[in-house]
Structures are given as C-alpha cells and as structure tokens.
Design a protein around this motif. Structure first.
Motif, PDB file in Angstrom:
ATOM      1  N   GLU A 187       0.762  -1.327  -0.324  1.00 27.00           N
ATOM      2  CA  GLU A 187       0.098  -0.062   0.153  1.00 27.00           C
ATOM      3  C   GLU A 187       0.835   1.084   0.306  1.00 27.00           C
ATOM      4  O   GLU A 187       0.345   2.269  -0.172  1.00 27.00           O
ATOM      5  CB  GLU A 187      -0.981  -0.037   1.111  1.00 27.00           C
ATOM      6  CG  GLU A 187      -0.438  -0.137   2.638  1.00 27.00           C
ATOM      7  CD  GLU A 187      -0.078  -1.652   2.988  1.00 27.00           C
ATOM      8  OE1 GLU A 187       0.257  -2.277   2.202  1.00 27.00           O
ATOM      9  OE2 GLU A 187      -0.347  -1.721   4.376  1.00 27.00           O
ATOM     10  N   TYR A 188       2.198   1.026   0.067  1.00 30.75           N
ATOM     11  CA  TYR A 188       2.918   2.391   0.122  1.00 30.75           C
ATOM     12  C   TYR A 188       3.982   2.343  -0.945  1.00 30.75           C
ATOM     13  O   TYR A 188       4.847   3.162  -1.072  1.00 30.75           O
ATOM     14  CB  TYR A 188       3.605   2.315   1.763  1.00 30.75           C
ATOM     15  CG  TYR A 188       2.792   2.421   2.694  1.00 30.75           C
ATOM     16  CD1 TYR A 188       2.311   3.700   2.964  1.00 30.75           C
ATOM     17  CD2 TYR A 188       2.572   1.636   3.679  1.00 30.75           C
ATOM     18  CE1 TYR A 188       1.400   4.092   4.166  1.00 30.75           C
ATOM     19  CE2 TYR A 188       1.728   1.699   4.658  1.00 30.75           C
ATOM     20  CZ  TYR A 188       1.326   3.028   5.123  1.00 30.75           C
ATOM     21  OH  TYR A 188       0.577   3.235   5.900  1.00 30.75           O
ATOM     22  N   LYS A 189       3.878   1.332  -1.909  1.00 31.10           N
ATOM     23  CA  LYS A 189       4.940   1.032  -2.868  1.00 31.10           C
ATOM     24  C   LYS A 189       4.936   2.371  -3.492  1.00 31.10           C
ATOM     25  O   LYS A 189       6.156   2.879  -4.230  1.00 31.10           O
ATOM     26  CB  LYS A 189       4.454   0.110  -3.966  1.00 31.10           C
ATOM     27  CG  LYS A 189       4.936  -1.413  -3.764  1.00 31.10           C
ATOM     28  CD  LYS A 189       6.451  -1.729  -4.475  1.00 31.10           C
ATOM     29  CE  LYS A 189       7.391  -2.377  -3.919  1.00 31.10           C
ATOM     30  NZ  LYS A 189       7.903  -2.838  -3.030  1.00 31.10           N
ATOM     31  N   GLU A 190       3.886   3.372  -3.980  1.00 25.70           N
ATOM     32  CA  GLU A 190       3.859   4.492  -4.671  1.00 25.70           C
ATOM     33  C   GLU A 190       3.935   5.589  -3.815  1.00 25.70           C
ATOM     34  O   GLU A 190       3.773   6.802  -4.342  1.00 25.70           O
ATOM     35  CB  GLU A 190       2.473   4.507  -5.699  1.00 25.70           C
ATOM     36  CG  GLU A 190       2.373   3.551  -6.413  1.00 25.70           C
ATOM     37  CD  GLU A 190       3.514   3.025  -7.412  1.00 25.70           C
ATOM     38  OE1 GLU A 190       4.467   4.015  -7.803  1.00 25.70           O
ATOM     39  OE2 GLU A 190       3.834   1.947  -7.645  1.00 25.70           O
ATOM     40  N   ASN A 191       4.090   5.321  -2.483  1.00 24.20           N
ATOM     41  CA  ASN A 191       4.071   6.647  -1.410  1.00 24.20           C
ATOM     42  C   ASN A 191       5.128   6.456  -0.524  1.00 24.20           C
ATOM     43  O   ASN A 191       4.734   6.108   0.657  1.00 24.20           O
ATOM     44  CB  ASN A 191       2.459   6.777  -0.835  1.00 24.20           C
ATOM     45  CG  ASN A 191       2.527   8.156  -0.288  1.00 24.20           C
ATOM     46  OD1 ASN A 191       3.522   8.871  -0.035  1.00 24.20           O
ATOM     47  ND2 ASN A 191       1.187   8.683   0.046  1.00 24.20           N
ATOM     48  N   HIS A 192       6.199   6.305  -0.772  1.00 27.58           N
ATOM     49  CA  HIS A 192       7.429   6.274   0.058  1.00 27.58           C
ATOM     50  C   HIS A 192       7.218   7.299   1.302  1.00 27.58           C
ATOM     51  O   HIS A 192       7.702   6.680   2.353  1.00 27.58           O
ATOM     52  CB  HIS A 192       8.949   6.026  -0.626  1.00 27.58           C
ATOM     53  CG  HIS A 192       8.864   5.119  -1.515  1.00 27.58           C
ATOM     54  ND1 HIS A 192      10.292   4.693  -2.070  1.00 27.58           N
ATOM     55  CD2 HIS A 192       8.293   4.175  -1.981  1.00 27.58           C
ATOM     56  CE1 HIS A 192      10.244   3.671  -2.973  1.00 27.58           C
ATOM     57  NE2 HIS A 192       9.106   3.006  -2.588  1.00 27.58           N
ATOM     58  N   ARG A 193       7.167   8.289   1.079  1.00 17.58           N
ATOM     59  CA  ARG A 193       7.133   9.210   1.992  1.00 17.58           C
ATOM     60  C   ARG A 193       6.185   9.076   3.122  1.00 17.58           C
ATOM     61  O   ARG A 193       6.699   8.959   4.519  1.00 17.58           O
ATOM     62  CB  ARG A 193       6.626  10.629   1.224  1.00 17.58           C
ATOM     63  CG  ARG A 193       7.134  11.790   2.408  1.00 17.58           C
ATOM     64  CD  ARG A 193       6.714  13.085   1.570  1.00 17.58           C
ATOM     65  NE  ARG A 193       5.523  13.329   1.234  1.00 17.58           N
ATOM     66  CZ  ARG A 193       4.506  13.592   1.941  1.00 17.58           C
ATOM     67  NH1 ARG A 193       4.564  14.217   3.447  1.00 17.58           N
ATOM     68  NH2 ARG A 193       3.169  13.589   1.469  1.00 17.58           N
ATOM     69  N   LYS A 194       4.872   8.410   2.967  1.00 20.63           N
ATOM     70  CA  LYS A 194       4.145   8.019   3.947  1.00 20.63           C
ATOM     71  C   LYS A 194       4.396   6.850   4.860  1.00 20.63           C
ATOM     72  O   LYS A 194       4.373   6.857   6.135  1.00 20.63           O
ATOM     73  CB  LYS A 194       2.665   7.638   3.083  1.00 20.63           C
ATOM     74  CG  LYS A 194       1.706   8.550   3.190  1.00 20.63           C
ATOM     75  CD  LYS A 194       0.426   8.356   3.792  1.00 20.63           C
ATOM     76  CE  LYS A 194      -0.137   9.027   4.989  1.00 20.63           C
ATOM     77  NZ  LYS A 194      -0.780  10.408   4.447  1.00 20.63           N
ATOM     78  N   TYR A 195       5.233   5.889   4.105  1.00 25.18           N
ATOM     79  CA  TYR A 195       5.624   4.828   5.020  1.00 25.18           C
ATOM     80  C   TYR A 195       6.889   5.238   5.989  1.00 25.18           C
ATOM     81  O   TYR A 195       6.959   4.875   6.962  1.00 25.18           O
ATOM     82  CB  TYR A 195       6.104   3.565   4.162  1.00 25.18           C
ATOM     83  CG  TYR A 195       6.530   2.646   4.934  1.00 25.18           C
ATOM     84  CD1 TYR A 195       5.408   1.822   5.957  1.00 25.18           C
ATOM     85  CD2 TYR A 195       7.895   1.734   5.005  1.00 25.18           C
ATOM     86  CE1 TYR A 195       6.112   0.947   6.725  1.00 25.18           C
ATOM     87  CE2 TYR A 195       8.137   0.868   5.616  1.00 25.18           C
ATOM     88  CZ  TYR A 195       7.300   0.232   6.714  1.00 25.18           C
ATOM     89  OH  TYR A 195       7.481  -0.868   7.378  1.00 25.18           O
ATOM     90  N   GLU A 197       7.281   8.364   6.988  1.00 25.93           N
ATOM     91  CA  GLU A 197       6.658   8.820   8.145  1.00 25.93           C
ATOM     92  C   GLU A 197       6.175   8.193   9.312  1.00 25.93           C
ATOM     93  O   GLU A 197       6.247   8.298  10.508  1.00 25.93           O
ATOM     94  CB  GLU A 197       5.538   9.887   7.547  1.00 25.93           C
ATOM     95  CG  GLU A 197       6.262  11.207   7.005  1.00 25.93           C
ATOM     96  CD  GLU A 197       5.143  11.951   6.328  1.00 25.93           C
ATOM     97  OE1 GLU A 197       3.749  11.771   6.403  1.00 25.93           O
ATOM     98  OE2 GLU A 197       5.487  12.928   5.567  1.00 25.93           O
ATOM     99  N   GLU A 229      16.682   7.922   1.357  1.00 25.77           N
ATOM    100  CA  GLU A 229      15.585   7.450   2.119  1.00 25.77           C
ATOM    101  C   GLU A 229      16.431   6.926   3.472  1.00 25.77           C
ATOM    102  O   GLU A 229      15.793   7.100   4.606  1.00 25.77           O
ATOM    103  CB  GLU A 229      14.797   6.664   1.593  1.00 25.77           C
ATOM    104  CG  GLU A 229      14.001   7.210   0.544  1.00 25.77           C
ATOM    105  CD  GLU A 229      12.992   6.175  -0.498  1.00 25.77           C
ATOM    106  OE1 GLU A 229      12.398   6.614  -1.031  1.00 25.77           O
ATOM    107  OE2 GLU A 229      13.620   5.098  -0.599  1.00 25.77           O
TER     108      GLU A 229
END
Ligand code: NIG
Ligand code: FE
Length: 410
Positions: A187-195, A197, A229
């Motif tokens: 679910e975070y593959k396209e949203n690295h920043r969120k994971y 965080e 990262e």
C-alpha cells in the motif's frame, strides 16, 4: 559455586585481551595457548595458562585432552524471529523463476510479513526460542536479531517485543535491531514518504519509550530504500540513540556505503557488490564490514570479495543472516567453512571474524568474543580434532562436543 577446571586442552583459541575490531592483515593472527588449562568461576573466566603453570586448586576437575576450546560464535546479523518457512520459493528458484516473478506470486519479504502479522506473540516467541536452542548447540553464544517482517506499526512492535522477551529469558546474549525499513508494504509502494513517516512518527517513538531496540537498520537497494531514504530514517533513529547497522550493496552499488559511513554506522553488511573504490573506502571505515556468505551461497550469488577487503585493511566480520528467504540456516560453523572455501579466508581470519569482530559489531566485546580473564565463560569444546584448520576443512560435520554458556554446559 565451586570453580570448574579443565586441563590438558590441546588449544585454547582466541585468547586475545585487547578489545576493538581486528582489521586487515591482523585478522590472520589468532592468539592461542597450546596445552592449556582454564578455570571458570560462576559465569566468568577466572584463569587461563599453559599446563606447566597449573597448580591444583579446589573445584570440579575435568580433562579436556585433544579438544580445542574456542569462544562461542558472536552472530551479529540475523532475522531469527519469523513465522513460517519459504521452501516453496526455494523450489520456484530451482525451477528458474526470477526474483521479480517470485515477488509477483506474493513471495519474498512480503510473504514473510503476511505470515508474521497473522502469528501471535507466543507463536513467534516459541518458534524463535527453538531456533535459539538450535544455534546455541551449534556454538552461538551471542546473537543480534532484527525486526523487519512486520512492516506495520503493530507487526514491527510485536516482533521487537518478542526479541525483548527472548533477551530477558534466554541465556544467550541478544542485541536487537529495528528494521522497519526492510521493504515498502504494497500500500506504500507508490508513496514512500508516507511509510517513512510511519516509521519516524509512529514506530520510533514507541520503540524508544519501551526500549525495544539497540540499533536501526535499512535495506538500501534498488527497488527498496534509496541511500537518501536510508539517511532520513537513520537520522531520525539516531535522535533516539539508535546507531545504524545497515544492509548495503547486496545487489547494487547505490551509495549506501558512503551514506552509512557518514551516518557513523557500526556495521555495513552484505557487500556482495563492491566497486574498487568502495573496497578502499571500507578499508578505512572504522566499523565492521560484515559478510554473509551463506546468503550469497543460498541465492547462488558471487561471494563478497573478502580478500580484497582484508588487503585494504577492513574489519571483516562474519555472520549468518539467518532468515527464511536468503539464509535459512544459522550455522556459523558452515559460514566459517564457506568463508574459507569460497572467499579464501584463512581459518584464523574466519574465526576472528566470527568471534571478536562479531562481538564488536554488537558492542559487547568487553564480555564476549574471546577467551580472556574476566570475560563470560561462553565456550565451545570440540570433539577430538587434529588441528584448528580441521574445523572448517571438514565442512558439514558437527565437531562440537559441548557448548558452555555463562559457565554452564547447555
Ligand atoms: O538479509 N536483504 C534483505 N533481507 C534479508 C532477506 C530477506 C528475505 O528474503 O526474507 C537478507 O538477505
Ligand atoms: Fe539480512
């Protein structure tokens, strides 16, 4: 408690008193005492010397003729807490499926994460306990264990709480590393920043509050975490006192080594893929260059360039990487054989790398990693063997007779 005395030991191996990493050409020297005795009081080494200087004193007295006594292995890189095995991927790989195809079938780290999140803390503890018993009989006396199969706040904290409980209950010395950044959950593959965080704001503060980890790790690799990262995550971890121990350069060279060194990492681990320049840099790096030859063996990958690293002056360290995906074995005896056979390390180099350097890579070298007065009586007693080199030479044979942890045979 009466002292325990062992006499007529053919070789007491790695009796160094100095602490700190053994580097470069010093790795080939393994300080040892021939025809020796050892006296153990409670959980501590009280006396070691040559037999000529032995004066009988009161205590349990045993002959240890023809045996070699070594310090127990210090395995500084494992993923020993996991739920279930992955031999279906092993078969898929034999049949020729690629890493990407296996991942597409739901394999890899995410496969282990799914199983881990479904398992209870007790199930994880009991399975890990059995693995600890197995590796301790194979001579491991101290071990680092990582999280990294949770990949959710609850999953990572559950893993770390299991490690904390193992620390409290096991006679082995255990250190704990937070590896929330092992891979990105789907679910975070396209949203690295969120994971990232989530790691920084939801995991790290709880880990710090509950004292759940000693170190922080990141898998820095194409398709996983970039060097940038990794830097963000480690800088957040360092604010909570977690020193980095990092997965770098397993498959690609993407700047993990330079970033790790500038983050003041305690160890840089894997190192299968190195440029000449990186070998030179590691030669000057004050921390451990930790090699995991059983993972390279299992994945049919080229071995890390141990000889080049030693020639450059690196603090080469050996560990098992015990995990269900790339090294489903925590047998350091086999790791040492592989180091000698496949990486051309001398037996003395491999033993230093798996004892004192492993201890340094967990910052426990004051008490573990060699046989010297004042250190913990964590000892391997071999079966009768003709020489030290016979141990890695006869790969696959179990030449361990007994293992002593904290002064007691297990
Ligand atoms: O150290 N490289 C990353 N992590 C593990 C393997 C993870 C897995 O496949 O479960 C390793 O090799
Ligand atoms: Fe690993």
């Amino acid at each position: 408690m009466a002292a325990k005395i062992f006499t007529g030991i053919s070789l007491l191996a790695n009796t160094r008193e100095t602490s700190g990493f053994v580097r470069g050409n010093q790795l080939a020297t393994l300080p040892s005492i021939k025809n020796a005795y050892i006296i153990i009081e409670n959980d501590t080494i009280a006396e070691i010397d040559v037999m000529e200087n032995f004066r009988f004193s009161k205590g349990d007295f045993s002959m240890a003729d023809d045996t070699i006594v070594l310090p127990t292995w210090c395995d500084s890189h494992t993923h020993l807490v996991f739920a279930g095995s992955r031999e279906e991927e092993f078969i898929d790989k034999i049949k020729g499926l690629s890493y990407a195809q296996i991942a597409a079938k739901g394999g890899g780290i995410l496969n282990s994460a799914k199983k881990l999140n479904a398992a209870s803390e007790d199930q994880l503890f009991n399975a890990a306990w059995k693995r600890l018993e197995e590796v301790s009989k194979l001579g491991t006396g101290a071990i680092e264990i990582k999280s990294g199969y949770g990949l959710s706040v609850e999953g990572e904290l559950k893993m770390l709480r299991v490690i904390k409980k193992l620390k409290e209950k096991s006679p082995l010395k255990i250190t704990s590393t937070f590896l929330g950044a092992h891979t990105f959950p789907i679910e975070y593959k396209e949203n690295h920043r969120k994971y990232i965080e989530l790691i920084i704001h939801d995991m790290l503060p709880v880990i710090a509050r509950e004292k759940l980890a000693d170190y922080i790790d990141v898998f820095c690799e194409n398709g996983f975490f970039s060097a940038h990262e990794m830097r963000t995550i480690c800088e957040a971890g360092k604010k909570y006192g977690l020193k980095p121990k990092l997965h770098v350069n397993q498959l690609n060279s993407i700047g993990g080594i330079e970033a790790g060194i500038s983050l003041d990492a305690l160890s840089l681990d894997h190192l299968e893929t190195l440029t000449e320049n990186e070998v030179e840099i590691l030669g000057k790096f004050k921390g451990a260059s930790t090699l995991l030859p059983s993972a390279a063996f299992f994945l049919r990958m080229p071995m890390p360039p141990a000889r080049n690293l030693i020639n450059a002056g690196a603090a080469v360290t050996l560990a098992s990487d015990f995990n269900p995906g790339s090294s489903p074995s925590g047998n350091i005896n086999f790791v040492i054989s592989l180091a000698c056979i496949q990486m051309k390390m001398l037996p003395e180099e491999a033993i230093n790398a798996a004892t004192i350097n492993g201890a340094c890579a967990m910052e426990i070298e004051q008490d573990y990693g060699s046989i010297s007065v004042g250190k913990k009586a964590n000892l391997i007693f071999t079966k009768p063997v003709p020489s030290l080199a016979y141990l890695p030479y006869s790969f696959g044979s179990n030449l361990i007779d007994k293992v002593m942890i904290n002064g007691t045979f297990i």
